[in-house]
Design a protein around this motif. Structure first.
Motif, PDB file in Angstrom:
ATOM      1  N   SER A  87      -4.425  -5.379  -7.085  1.00  0.00           N
ATOM      2  CA  SER A  87      -4.154  -4.773  -5.660  1.00  0.00           C
ATOM      3  C   SER A  87      -2.752  -4.952  -5.333  1.00  0.00           C
ATOM      4  O   SER A  87      -2.009  -5.951  -5.549  1.00  0.00           O
ATOM      5  CB  SER A  87      -5.152  -4.847  -4.810  1.00  0.00           C
ATOM      6  N   ALA A  88      -2.361  -3.988  -4.553  1.00  0.00           N
ATOM      7  CA  ALA A  88      -0.856  -4.121  -4.093  1.00  0.00           C
ATOM      8  C   ALA A  88      -0.833  -5.433  -3.139  1.00  0.00           C
ATOM      9  O   ALA A  88       0.230  -6.246  -3.133  1.00  0.00           O
ATOM     10  CB  ALA A  88      -0.386  -2.948  -2.978  1.00  0.00           C
ATOM     11  N   GLU A  89      -1.872  -5.629  -2.591  1.00  0.00           N
ATOM     12  CA  GLU A  89      -2.049  -6.736  -1.461  1.00  0.00           C
ATOM     13  C   GLU A  89      -1.887  -8.037  -2.279  1.00  0.00           C
ATOM     14  O   GLU A  89      -1.350  -8.914  -1.957  1.00  0.00           O
ATOM     15  CB  GLU A  89      -3.271  -6.576  -0.593  1.00  0.00           C
ATOM     16  N   ASP A  90      -2.722  -8.146  -3.418  1.00  0.00           N
ATOM     17  CA  ASP A  90      -2.724  -9.456  -4.201  1.00  0.00           C
ATOM     18  C   ASP A  90      -1.488  -9.515  -4.874  1.00  0.00           C
ATOM     19  O   ASP A  90      -1.063 -10.875  -5.021  1.00  0.00           O
ATOM     20  CB  ASP A  90      -3.870  -9.114  -5.294  1.00  0.00           C
ATOM     21  N   MET A  91      -0.751  -8.752  -5.343  1.00  0.00           N
ATOM     22  CA  MET A  91       0.393  -8.795  -5.777  1.00  0.00           C
ATOM     23  C   MET A  91       1.542  -9.461  -5.042  1.00  0.00           C
ATOM     24  O   MET A  91       2.327 -10.146  -5.097  1.00  0.00           O
ATOM     25  CB  MET A  91       0.955  -7.405  -6.366  1.00  0.00           C
ATOM     26  N   ALA A  92       1.709  -8.574  -3.732  1.00  0.00           N
ATOM     27  CA  ALA A  92       2.382  -9.150  -2.660  1.00  0.00           C
ATOM     28  C   ALA A  92       2.285 -10.496  -2.216  1.00  0.00           C
ATOM     29  O   ALA A  92       3.177 -11.315  -2.141  1.00  0.00           O
ATOM     30  CB  ALA A  92       2.428  -8.308  -1.330  1.00  0.00           C
ATOM     31  N   ASN A  93       0.995 -10.865  -2.301  1.00  0.00           N
ATOM     32  CA  ASN A  93       0.681 -12.449  -1.886  1.00  0.00           C
ATOM     33  C   ASN A  93       1.077 -13.334  -2.745  1.00  0.00           C
ATOM     34  O   ASN A  93       1.439 -14.340  -2.684  1.00  0.00           O
ATOM     35  CB  ASN A  93      -0.874 -12.511  -1.446  1.00  0.00           C
TER      36      ASN A  93
ATOM     37  N   GLU B  60       0.890  -1.189   0.059  1.00  0.00           N
ATOM     38  CA  GLU B  60      -0.170  -0.110   0.047  1.00  0.00           C
ATOM     39  C   GLU B  60       0.886   1.260  -0.134  1.00  0.00           C
ATOM     40  O   GLU B  60       1.892   1.430   0.696  1.00  0.00           O
ATOM     41  CB  GLU B  60      -0.891   0.171   1.188  1.00  0.00           C
ATOM     42  N   GLY B  61       0.627   2.223  -0.886  1.00  0.00           N
ATOM     43  CA  GLY B  61       1.311   3.333  -0.992  1.00  0.00           C
ATOM     44  C   GLY B  61       2.679   3.407  -1.768  1.00  0.00           C
ATOM     45  O   GLY B  61       3.330   4.438  -1.760  1.00  0.00           O
ATOM     46  N   SER B  62       2.932   2.175  -2.310  1.00  0.00           N
ATOM     47  CA  SER B  62       4.148   2.113  -3.080  1.00  0.00           C
ATOM     48  C   SER B  62       4.340   3.181  -4.206  1.00  0.00           C
ATOM     49  O   SER B  62       3.421   3.498  -5.141  1.00  0.00           O
ATOM     50  CB  SER B  62       4.204   0.825  -3.864  1.00  0.00           C
ATOM     51  N   LYS B  63       5.396   3.720  -4.369  1.00  0.00           N
ATOM     52  CA  LYS B  63       5.992   4.625  -5.344  1.00  0.00           C
ATOM     53  C   LYS B  63       6.457   4.238  -6.604  1.00  0.00           C
ATOM     54  O   LYS B  63       6.494   4.902  -7.412  1.00  0.00           O
ATOM     55  CB  LYS B  63       6.784   5.917  -4.823  1.00  0.00           C
TER      56      LYS B  63
END
Length: 299
Positions: free
Chosen positions: A281-287, A235-238
């Motif tokens: 989403s950022a969470e889905d990508m990280a997971n 979340e909030g990645s630039k």
């Protein structure tokens, strides 16, 4: 009892001696009285009746479905053979080169015999075109991994895949490129190659094909076409995770029973047109990055 028909109830009937197994006749004054037995009764003198368990002929639709399945299985078996006859020899194993792209197909030969204990990179590739292609694909994955942004891990990777005498020079070049921290900063990492808290650093190479341009005398030149996922997931990645395409070209040499890199170059593309898909989403990508492991690539 029958309520109609030419042999009607109580009418004249010329008996011809035929008994259909469901009627019994009694002659009286030139007439025959026919009594129809109930369905549940069976005439012991008549032919046996077919029970409900008699064989049923398969339907035409069932036969069609079975035929389609058989043809499909035959087609799959043919494709898995790689288009080679049983007695044919593979160009990849004979040492010759072929300008046409060859699809990846099972050969019955193990792609590797082991892995480097320090890095986990596959090792022990066969001395053949297929072995050289497998080595190049796996080396492209290693050189495009997150470990290249950490000093200790980078040294282990380079020493494992480069030929002796070449590794030291290559490490000096890489250490110099990363010493100014410009690359690390642009990637969103600190000076030690670590991402910010709550972020997952992604750098993953995904080979889609290899090509042999030279092979013989213990050397090979192999090109690896691949995509690269790169960025910070969170979340909030630039610097969100993006996809790019490259072709890595390796000069390989057979050294002490394995293929080792002597030269390496990279260029952009070929790059396909992106599809109209919504970004995850950022969470889905990280997971996904944490949950899906990589492969040992075999040709």
């Amino acid at each position: 009892m029958s309520l109609g028909g030419d042999g009607g109830y109580g009418g004249d009937y010329d008996y011809d001696g035929h008994d259909d197994g469901r009627t019994r006749g009694t002659a009286s004054g030139g007439h025959l009285t026919r009594t129809r037995l109930p369905e549940g009764d069976e005439d012991p003198y008549g032919p046996p009746r077919r029970g409900p368990g008699r064989a049923v002929k398969p339907s035409r639709n069932l036969i069609t479905v079975i035929g389609v399945v058989v043809l499909l299985l035959a087609a799959i078996a043919f494709v898995n053979r790689g288009g080679q006859s049983d007695g044919g020899s593979s160009d990849a194993d004979s040492g010759g080169t072929n300008a046409d792209a060859q699809p990846t197909a099972p050969t019955g030969t193990r792609p590797v015999t082991g892995k480097n204990g320090t890095t986990g990179i596959a090792s022990g590739f066969p001395k053949s075109q297929q072995g050289a292609q497998s080595a190049a694909a796996n080396y492209a994955v290693a050189l495009g991994s997150e470990g290249m942004y950490k000093t200790a891990r980078r040294h282990a990777i380079v020493n494992a895949i480069y030929a002796p005498g070449v590794a030291a020079t290559r490490l000096k070049e890489l250490d110099k490129a990363l010493s100014g921290n410009k690359i690390l900063t642009n990637a969103g990492l600190d000076s030690n190659g670590n991402p910010p808290d709550g972020m997952t650093f992604v750098s993953r190479t995904n080979p889609v094909g290899t090509k042999v341009s030279k092979f013989g005398d213990g050397t090979a030149r192999i090109a690896v076409w691949h995509s690269l996922l790169f960025g910070l997931a969170g979340e909030g990645s630039k610097t969100p995770v993006t996809e790019s395409w490259y072709t890595d070209t390796f000069e390989l040499k057979w050294v002490e029973g394995d293929w080792k890199v002597t030269q390496y170059a990279q260029k952009a593309g070929p790059t396909p047109v992106g599809r109209d898909q919504a970004a995850s989403s950022a969470e889905d990508m990280a997971n996904a990055v944490q949950g899906f492991g990589g492969f040992t690539y075999a040709r």
